[in-house]
Design a protein around this motif. Structure first.
Motif, PDB file in Angstrom:
ATOM      1  N   VAL A   1      44.053  33.881  40.773  1.00 48.54           N
ATOM      2  CA  VAL A   1      43.104  34.998  40.686  1.00 48.54           C
ATOM      3  C   VAL A   1      43.091  35.794  41.987  1.00 48.54           C
ATOM      4  O   VAL A   1      43.198  37.026  41.978  1.00 48.54           O
ATOM      5  CB  VAL A   1      41.690  34.482  40.349  1.00 48.54           C
ATOM      6  CG1 VAL A   1      40.641  35.574  40.590  1.00 48.54           C
ATOM      7  CG2 VAL A   1      41.630  34.019  38.900  1.00 48.54           C
ATOM      8  N   PHE A   2      42.962  35.101  43.125  1.00 51.09           N
ATOM      9  CA  PHE A   2      42.865  35.792  44.409  1.00 51.09           C
ATOM     10  C   PHE A   2      44.228  36.182  44.961  1.00 51.09           C
ATOM     11  O   PHE A   2      44.327  37.138  45.737  1.00 51.09           O
ATOM     12  CB  PHE A   2      42.127  34.925  45.430  1.00 51.09           C
ATOM     13  CG  PHE A   2      40.640  34.884  45.227  1.00 51.09           C
ATOM     14  CD1 PHE A   2      39.822  35.873  45.766  1.00 51.09           C
ATOM     15  CD2 PHE A   2      40.055  33.875  44.490  1.00 51.09           C
ATOM     16  CE1 PHE A   2      38.457  35.846  45.575  1.00 51.09           C
ATOM     17  CE2 PHE A   2      38.684  33.842  44.295  1.00 51.09           C
ATOM     18  CZ  PHE A   2      37.874  34.828  44.834  1.00 51.09           C
TER      19      PHE A   2
ATOM     20  N   GLY B   1      34.202  38.387  39.259  1.00 50.99           N
ATOM     21  CA  GLY B   1      33.841  37.931  37.921  1.00 50.99           C
ATOM     22  C   GLY B   1      34.780  38.466  36.854  1.00 50.99           C
ATOM     23  O   GLY B   1      35.182  37.731  35.935  1.00 50.99           O
ATOM     24  N   GLU B   2      35.169  39.740  36.963  1.00 50.23           N
ATOM     25  CA  GLU B   2      36.102  40.325  35.998  1.00 50.23           C
ATOM     26  C   GLU B   2      37.475  39.654  36.073  1.00 50.23           C
ATOM     27  O   GLU B   2      38.129  39.422  35.050  1.00 50.23           O
ATOM     28  CB  GLU B   2      36.238  41.819  36.260  1.00 50.23           C
ATOM     29  CG  GLU B   2      35.006  42.624  35.887  1.00 50.23           C
ATOM     30  CD  GLU B   2      35.059  44.055  36.401  1.00 50.23           C
ATOM     31  OE1 GLU B   2      34.289  44.885  35.881  1.00 50.23           O
ATOM     32  OE2 GLU B   2      35.862  44.336  37.333  1.00 50.23           O
ATOM     33  N   ALA B   3      37.895  39.325  37.280  1.00 50.14           N
ATOM     34  CA  ALA B   3      39.201  38.684  37.439  1.00 50.14           C
ATOM     35  C   ALA B   3      39.206  37.299  36.821  1.00 50.14           C
ATOM     36  O   ALA B   3      40.176  36.894  36.160  1.00 50.14           O
ATOM     37  CB  ALA B   3      39.571  38.616  38.919  1.00 50.14           C
ATOM     38  N   PHE B   4      38.136  36.536  37.014  1.00 50.88           N
ATOM     39  CA  PHE B   4      38.070  35.206  36.409  1.00 50.88           C
ATOM     40  C   PHE B   4      37.923  35.302  34.896  1.00 50.88           C
ATOM     41  O   PHE B   4      38.471  34.471  34.161  1.00 50.88           O
ATOM     42  CB  PHE B   4      36.929  34.390  37.016  1.00 50.88           C
ATOM     43  CG  PHE B   4      37.316  33.652  38.257  1.00 50.88           C
ATOM     44  CD1 PHE B   4      37.983  32.439  38.179  1.00 50.88           C
ATOM     45  CD2 PHE B   4      37.050  34.180  39.510  1.00 50.88           C
ATOM     46  CE1 PHE B   4      38.369  31.757  39.326  1.00 50.88           C
ATOM     47  CE2 PHE B   4      37.422  33.508  40.662  1.00 50.88           C
ATOM     48  CZ  PHE B   4      38.082  32.294  40.570  1.00 50.88           C
ATOM     49  N   ALA B   5      37.196  36.304  34.415  1.00 55.97           N
ATOM     50  CA  ALA B   5      37.053  36.474  32.978  1.00 55.97           C
ATOM     51  C   ALA B   5      38.406  36.740  32.318  1.00 55.97           C
ATOM     52  O   ALA B   5      38.627  36.359  31.165  1.00 55.97           O
ATOM     53  CB  ALA B   5      36.085  37.611  32.677  1.00 55.97           C
ATOM     54  N   ALA B   6      39.313  37.388  33.062  1.00 60.65           N
ATOM     55  CA  ALA B   6      40.651  37.634  32.529  1.00 60.65           C
ATOM     56  C   ALA B   6      41.437  36.334  32.371  1.00 60.65           C
ATOM     57  O   ALA B   6      42.360  36.248  31.558  1.00 60.65           O
ATOM     58  CB  ALA B   6      41.409  38.591  33.460  1.00 60.65           C
TER      59      ALA B   6
ATOM     60  N   PRO C   1      45.099  41.174  43.617  1.00 59.33           N
ATOM     61  CA  PRO C   1      45.981  42.057  44.407  1.00 59.33           C
ATOM     62  C   PRO C   1      46.833  42.984  43.552  1.00 59.33           C
ATOM     63  O   PRO C   1      47.018  44.159  43.888  1.00 59.33           O
ATOM     64  CB  PRO C   1      46.849  41.068  45.193  1.00 59.33           C
ATOM     65  CG  PRO C   1      46.040  39.824  45.278  1.00 59.33           C
ATOM     66  CD  PRO C   1      45.273  39.757  43.999  1.00 59.33           C
ATOM     67  N   GLU C   2      47.344  42.473  42.419  1.00 63.06           N
ATOM     68  CA  GLU C   2      48.202  43.309  41.582  1.00 63.06           C
ATOM     69  C   GLU C   2      47.410  44.469  40.989  1.00 63.06           C
ATOM     70  O   GLU C   2      47.891  45.610  40.963  1.00 63.06           O
ATOM     71  CB  GLU C   2      48.825  42.468  40.475  1.00 63.06           C
ATOM     72  CG  GLU C   2      49.852  43.214  39.653  1.00 63.06           C
ATOM     73  CD  GLU C   2      50.627  42.298  38.732  1.00 63.06           C
ATOM     74  OE1 GLU C   2      51.791  42.626  38.418  1.00 63.06           O
ATOM     75  OE2 GLU C   2      50.085  41.246  38.327  1.00 63.06           O
TER      76      GLU C   2
END
Length: 382
Positions: free
Chosen positions: A89-90, A58-63, A95-96
C-alpha cells in the motif's frame, strides 16, 4: 519560482510540510500543494493553493481489502501477510497513484521544484520521470526497521520499473530534515545531503481549552493521534492511571472515537475530540501519546517529557528515540496498565535528570534553521 509540494493524505504526513510551504509562499513563491482531496479545506484555510492528487490511506487500504474498516486488516491477517500488504500500500499503491496524478498536474503547473514528503515517493518518481528537480522533506527519524523494510522493497520494485537507480530514503535528492541531529539515525546523518529545518508545529487554528494558559498545577496531555485505530482500551487504561495524579489531564480522543464512549471520567480529566496541539504543547508538563512523529517532535520543541504508548508504524522507533534521548519512557503492549501509566507519569513529572535532558533537546531544536531561512535556500535546488 513555482513550487509544488506533495504529501500523503494524512495529518502526520501533511502537517510537517506546512510551515515550509507557508514560508515559501510568504517569500513570494507560487506554491501549489497536492494531496488527497480531504485536505483541501485545510490547505485553503492556510492560504495555500490546493491540488488534488493521490489517495488517502483509508482509500488505499480499501483498494486492497473489500469492505475495509479501520483495524480490520490488523485483526484478521497473519503478521507476515499484513506486513506485506502494508508494504504494498505505502510502497506501490499510493506512490503509483500519486505519480500518475502529478504528471497530469505538471501539465497545468509546471513547477521549478517539487518538494515531496518522503513517505510519498510518488512525488519524487513523477518529478524524476518529468525531468523536474526535487527535494525530499522528512517527518522525523529515518528508519529502515520493521515495516519500513517491506515498504522500501515495494518502492524499490516500482523505482526499478521506472528506471530510477538511486536509493531511498532521499533517492539521491537533498533531504529537508526536521529531526534534531542528536536523535537522528547515525547512518542517515553520515550519508544524506541534509537540509536542517526546525520542527515547527502545525495544526488547524482554534481556541485553547479554558484554564490551559494559566493552570496552577501540572497539566498532562494525552493523545493517541488522529489516525483511526482500535484505541479505546489503551485510552481507558491511560486515563485511569493519569487521573490518580495530582494534576489536570486533558485528553484529545481524536475524530475516530466518540468521547462519550469512554463513559464518566474523574473530575481532573477533560475529554475533547480535538485540540490545537501546536498551541497547546508549550503549556504542557507531560505528554502521554502514541509516538506519532508530529507529537514526538512537538514535545521536543516544547520542552515536555514524554510517556510513549506506541501502537504501530514508526511509533515504536519514535518511542525508542525518546527513551534513548533520556527525555521520557515507553510502555509496550500489555505493559500499558493503569498502574504502570501512573507510576511512569509520576516519575517523569518529578525526575530532574529527565528535565535536564528535555531542556537540552529543546535548546537544540531552537537552534535549527527556521522555515523562512530554509525557504530562502530553495531556489538553489532548482
Amino acid at each position: 519560482m513555482r513550487l509544488l509540494f506533495t504529501a500523503l493524505g494524512a495529518h502526520g504526513h501533511l502537517f510537517p510540510l506546512m510551515p515550509l510551504a507557508a514560508a515559501a509562499r510568504e517569500a513570494g513563491h507560487h506554491v501549489v500543494f497536492a494531496t488527497a482531496n480531504d485536505f483541501r479545506p485545510t490547505l485553503e484555510k492556510a492560504g495555500l493553493e490546493p491540488a488534488t492528487a493521490g489517495l488517502t490511506i483509508g482509500e488505499a487500504f480499501a483498494a486492497q481489502f473489500p469492505g475495509f474498516e479501520p483495524g480490520l486488516a490488523r485483526r484478521e491477517l497473519p503478521p507476515e501477510e499484513l506486513a506485506a500488504t502494508i508494504g504494498r500500500v505505502f510502497g506501490r499503491v499510493m506512490p503509483e497513484r500519486f505519480a500518475t496524478d502529478l504528471r497530469g498536474l505538471f501539465e497545468q503547473h509546471r513547477p521549478d521544484l517539487v518538494v515531496y514528503e518522503v513517505g510519498n515517493p510518488g512525488g519524487l518518481f513523477a518529478a524524476k520521470t518529468a525531468g523536474i528537480p526535487a527535494i525530499g522533506h522528512g517527518f522525523g527519524r529515518v528508519s529502515s526497521d520493521g515495516l519500513m523494510a517491506d515498504i522500501d522493497r515495494s518502492m524499490r520494485e516500482y523505482a526499478d520499473e521506472l528506471g530510477i537507480t538511486e536509493e531511498g530514503p532521499a533517492w539521491g535528492t537533498p533531504f529537508v530534515d526536521i529531526c534534531p541531529p542528536s536523535v537522528q539515525a547515525p547512518e542517515f546523518l553520515a550519508s544524506a545531503h541534509r537540509v536542517p529545518l526546525r520542527p515547527v508545529g502545525w495544526s488547524d487554528s482554534g481556541e485553547l481549552p479554558d484554564g490551559v494558559a494559566d493552570h496552577s498545577r501540572p497539566l498532562v496531555y494525552l493523545t493517541l493521534g488522529t489516525t483511526p485505530m482500535s484505541k479505546q482500551g489503551v485510552l481507558a487504561s491511560a486515563i485511569a492511571g493519569l487521573s490518580g495524579l495530582d494534576a489536570d489531564v486533558l485528553v484529545a480522543t481524536g475524530p475516530s472515537l466518540d468521547p462519550a464512549s469512554l463513559g464518566e471520567v474523574p473530575p481532573n480529566v477533560r475529554l475533547a475530540a480535538w485540540v490545537p496541539q501546536s498551541a497547546l504543547l508549550p503549556h504542557v508538563d507531560l505528554v502521554v501519546h502514541h509516538g506519532g512523529s508530529g507529537t514526538t517532535l512537538g514535545a521536543f520543541a516544547a520542552g515536555a517529557p514524554q510517556l510513549v504508548l506506541p501502537q504501530g508504524a514508526d511509533q515504536f522507533a519514535n518511542a525508542e528515540m525518546v527513551l534513548s534521548a533520556g527525555v521520557g519512557t515507553r510502555l509496550l503492549g500489555d505493559e500499558v496498565t493503569a498502574e504502570s501509566v501512573h507510576s511512569d507519569a509520576a516519575r517523569l513529572l518529578s525526575d530532574s535528570a529527565v528535565a535536564d535532558a528535555v531542556r537540552g533537546l529543546a535548546d537544540e531544536v531552537a537552534g535549527m534553521p527556521s522555515p523562512a531561512e530554509v525557504a530562502a535556500q530553495l531556489p538553489q535546488y532548482t
